[in-house]
Design an enzyme around this catalytic site. Structure first.
Site, PDB file in Angstrom:
ATOM      1  N   ASP A 321       2.926   3.810   2.249  1.00 16.44           N
ATOM      2  CA  ASP A 321       1.726   4.581   1.957  1.00 16.44           C
ATOM      3  C   ASP A 321       1.888   5.259   0.594  1.00 16.44           C
ATOM      4  OD1 ASP A 321      -0.803   5.793   3.041  1.00 16.44           O
ATOM      5  OD2 ASP A 321       0.331   7.640   2.723  1.00 16.44           O
ATOM      6  N   GLU A 350       0.799   0.772  -1.405  1.00 15.80           N
ATOM      7  CA  GLU A 350      -0.361   1.136  -2.204  1.00 15.80           C
ATOM      8  C   GLU A 350       0.156   1.508  -3.590  1.00 15.80           C
ATOM      9  OE1 GLU A 350      -3.679   3.243   0.427  1.00 15.80           O
ATOM     10  OE2 GLU A 350      -1.787   4.319   0.504  1.00 15.80           O
TER      11      GLU A 350
END
Ligand code: CA
Length: 637
Positions: A321, A350
């Site tokens: 994340d 990400e």
């Protein structure tokens, strides 16, 4: 005691190979007659108190002890006697905490638990094997939330639980769809669902970590029993592995639920968080704080945590994340450590942050820096937004809704974000330079848990969209994703035309918004069949998953097309494919299009919203017609 020494020596070996300033030496070693507690913390603590409790909720400890400073940020104490089933906390003078690296906890993760981990192994766990995967290009990733997936299943025995993924209906669905990796949304112990009130409706995605190395209690059948969540998580992994499906964990090391109550802060105030130049907590995560992966002990923590999930839980991949909050060096050290265990374990993240980070941009794990992070992939917002429209305005369409000048961005996604002579980077929506060295460093997708799901986004961005058109565009979008040379990724439920009723950020929306409506599977059988056949097409044909930038540049060429249409040819038995030349045409326009392809006799396998590899007739080369808002895929022998 033999086991104890073995564990110690393994920990030492791992620490030596990482050659770091800090060794992450947290674990509590349990033996039937003795427990060795050891925890990292600052050298200059006045005291560190260990408290032992009979239960996770009993008010008074049954035993306390002052821990001994073992040097080099280590606090230790041994306790004799059989402490199995007891709970414990550490106190560094900032409140009780289960410690940084609790491996078992009681309800809501407030206290750590003393268990024998070996007793949590389901039958046959020693024989559990990671399903074969030669290249990340072969993965088909299915991103799911435990509750979304099973809460609305009338035949689920364990709706909303880890065990739902062991049930025949779930395995059958995933196998028949053809996905070979499930990416589960945060499944470590998080804070936003109260595990003592599971009879009340509660929902959260779980991006609020509390104990990073323990499964979440609300997904277990009994959060009060520390063994239960661990055993059931392993049963889930085992069942998926048996079905040939890998398990990818969403890991959220970039921030904690809050600062004040976090285990990091209670152990070593401010050590684990970045601050801005004016002394404020930096908020690159957009969640109120941002951890400092470059701090030696935080880096060692992340390395050890990833290693632990692989070794104890047999995890096959990690989705970081907000990887753009972490430093490149840490990500590369994780990759190198994982390579020593199994280089096929896939790592992606990400490639952005949610705010500005208190670390120079050139040091961060951003998409633009992926070329400096070998064998680590990032999500491509280029292909996503080229197709569906920009993330900051749900009402703006992409190519699917007639937005102009998005063709080059789609082409960039089709080649896997690498340099390609026919992709004009000056016309790509975000990146002006190719950011991937290899196409397997790009995640190809059009929707994920964030933002609207695909059907909602199409409805929000295209006025007066009929259901027929919606379905055509949905299938076309995924055809672009699954014929891309990146690693394909889909949100669970898209295969049954999932809707979240237009909710963009459904992180705490009720089940009525987030649940998958399984009745859609029978309502729209042709949608499910298209997804299934599309995935099978990719799996059957190496031309769609070449896995190497050189092969993509050699075999993939774009054809001349009108605006709103992108077409490419995979030529000369690409990747050893039995099909000599494959042509893919993606027509986003409302009118049928005529495009020119090289002369030859082509077998049609995808046309007008139907895929059938057995063939749907033949077309002569030269001019071919492509139905509105659909893909044409055909091949030459
Ligand atoms: Ca929890």
């Amino acid at each position: 005691m033999k086991k104890l020494f073995l564990l110690f020596s393994l920990a030492m070996m791992a620490a030596t190979t990482q050659a770091q300033e800090f060794e992450f030496d947290e674990p509590v070693f349990y033996a039937p007659d003795f427990v060795q507690f050891s925890t990292n913390g600052p050298d200059n603590c006045d005291y560190v108190i260990l408290r032992i409790y009979d239960t996770a909720t009993s008010e008074e400890p049954c035993n306390t002890a002052n821990m001994i400073h073992g040097g080099d940020n280590l606090w230790v104490i041994g306790m004799s006697g059989n402490l199995k089933g007891k709970f414990y906390t550490y106190d560094f003078g900032h409140g009780e905490t289960p410690g940084l690296f609790a491996k078992a906890v009681g309800v809501n993760g407030k206290r750590a638990a003393l268990i024998d981990l070996a007793e949590t192994n389901p039958e046959g766990w020693a024989d559990d094997r990671r399903p074969v995967c030669k290249s990340p290009a072969d993965l088909v990733i299915y991103e799911m939330h435990h509750r979304d997936f099973s809460i609305n299943r009338p035949d689920a025995k364990y709706p909303g639980k880890f065990l739902a993924l062991t049930e025949p209906w779930a395995i059958e669905h995933l196998k028949s769809l053809g996905v070979n990796a499930v990416h589960i949304l945060p499944s470590y112990d998080y804070g936003s669902v109260d595990e003592t009130r599971l009879d009340e409706p509660q929902y959260n995605w779980g991006y609020d970590p509390v104990n990073y190395n323990v499964p979440e209690g609300s997904y277990s059948t009994n959060p009060y029993d520390p063994m239960c969540r661990i055993r059931e998580f392993k049963q889930m992994v085992q069942a998926l592995h048996k079905a040939g499906i890998r398990v990818i964990l969403d890991v959220v090391y970039n921030h904690t639920y809050d600062i004040e109550h976090s285990n990091f802060q209670k152990v070593w105030p401010d050590y684990f968080y970045r601050k801005t130049a004016d002394g404020q907590y930096s908020n690159g995560s957009g969640c109120g704080n941002e951890t400092a992966s470059e701090q030696p002990l935080m880096r060692a923590f992340m390395l050890e945590s990833v290693k632990y999930w692989i070794e104890e839980y047999h995890i096959d991949g990690f989705r970081f994340d907000l990887m753009g909050c972490h430093d490149i060096e840490t990500m590369n050290q994780i990759r190198q450590m994982v390579n020593k265990i199994d280089p096929t374990i896939f790592i992606y993240g990400e490639g952005w942050s949610a705010g500005s980070c208190a670390l120079p941009t050139e040091q961060l794990g951003l998409k633009a820096n992926i070329s400096r992070m070998p064998s680590i992939a990032a999500f491509s917002d280029e292909i996503r937004d080229a197709l569906r429209g920009p993330f900051d305005d749900d009402t703006k369409p992409g190519l699917l809704g007639g937005a102009p000048n998005m063709e080059e961005s789609l082409k960039f996604g089709i080649v896997g974000a690498i340099r390609h002579p026919q992709v004009d980077m000056t016309n790509v929506n975000y990146s002006k330079e190719p950011w991937a060295t290899e196409p397997t460093q790009m995640i190809s997708y059009v929707s994920c848990h964030d933002d609207m799901c695909l059907t909602d986004r199409l409805r929000a961005s295209i006025p007066q969209l009929s259901e027929e058109e919606l379905i055509r565009l949905d299938l076309l979008a995924q055809t672009a994703v699954f014929t891309s040379q990146g690693v394909p990724f889909m949100l669970a439920g898209e295969e049954v035309l999932r809707t979240k009723q237009g909710v963009h950020n459904s992180f705490e929306s009720p089940d009525s918004i987030n649940r998958i409506d399984w009745a859609n599977k029978t309502r729209y059988p042709h949608v499910f069949n298209y997804y299934k056949n599309l995935i099978q097409l990719r799996k059957n044909h190496p031309a769609f998953r070449l896995g190497s930038a050189d092969l993509v540049r050699k075999h993939l060429e774009f054809l001349r097309t009108p605006k709103g249409v992108v077409a490419f040819r995979l030529k000369d038995n690409a990747g050893g494919d039995t099909w000599r030349n494959v042509i893919v045409v993606l027509n986003t326009l409302k009118q049928k299009q005529s495009i020119t392809v090289p002369k030859g006799i082509y077998h049609v396998v995808c046309r007008d919203g139907v895929i059938n590899e057995q063939g749907m007739g033949k077309l002569r080369g030269g001019k071919v017609s492509v139905a509105p808002q659909s893909a044409l895929i055909m091949y030459e022998d």
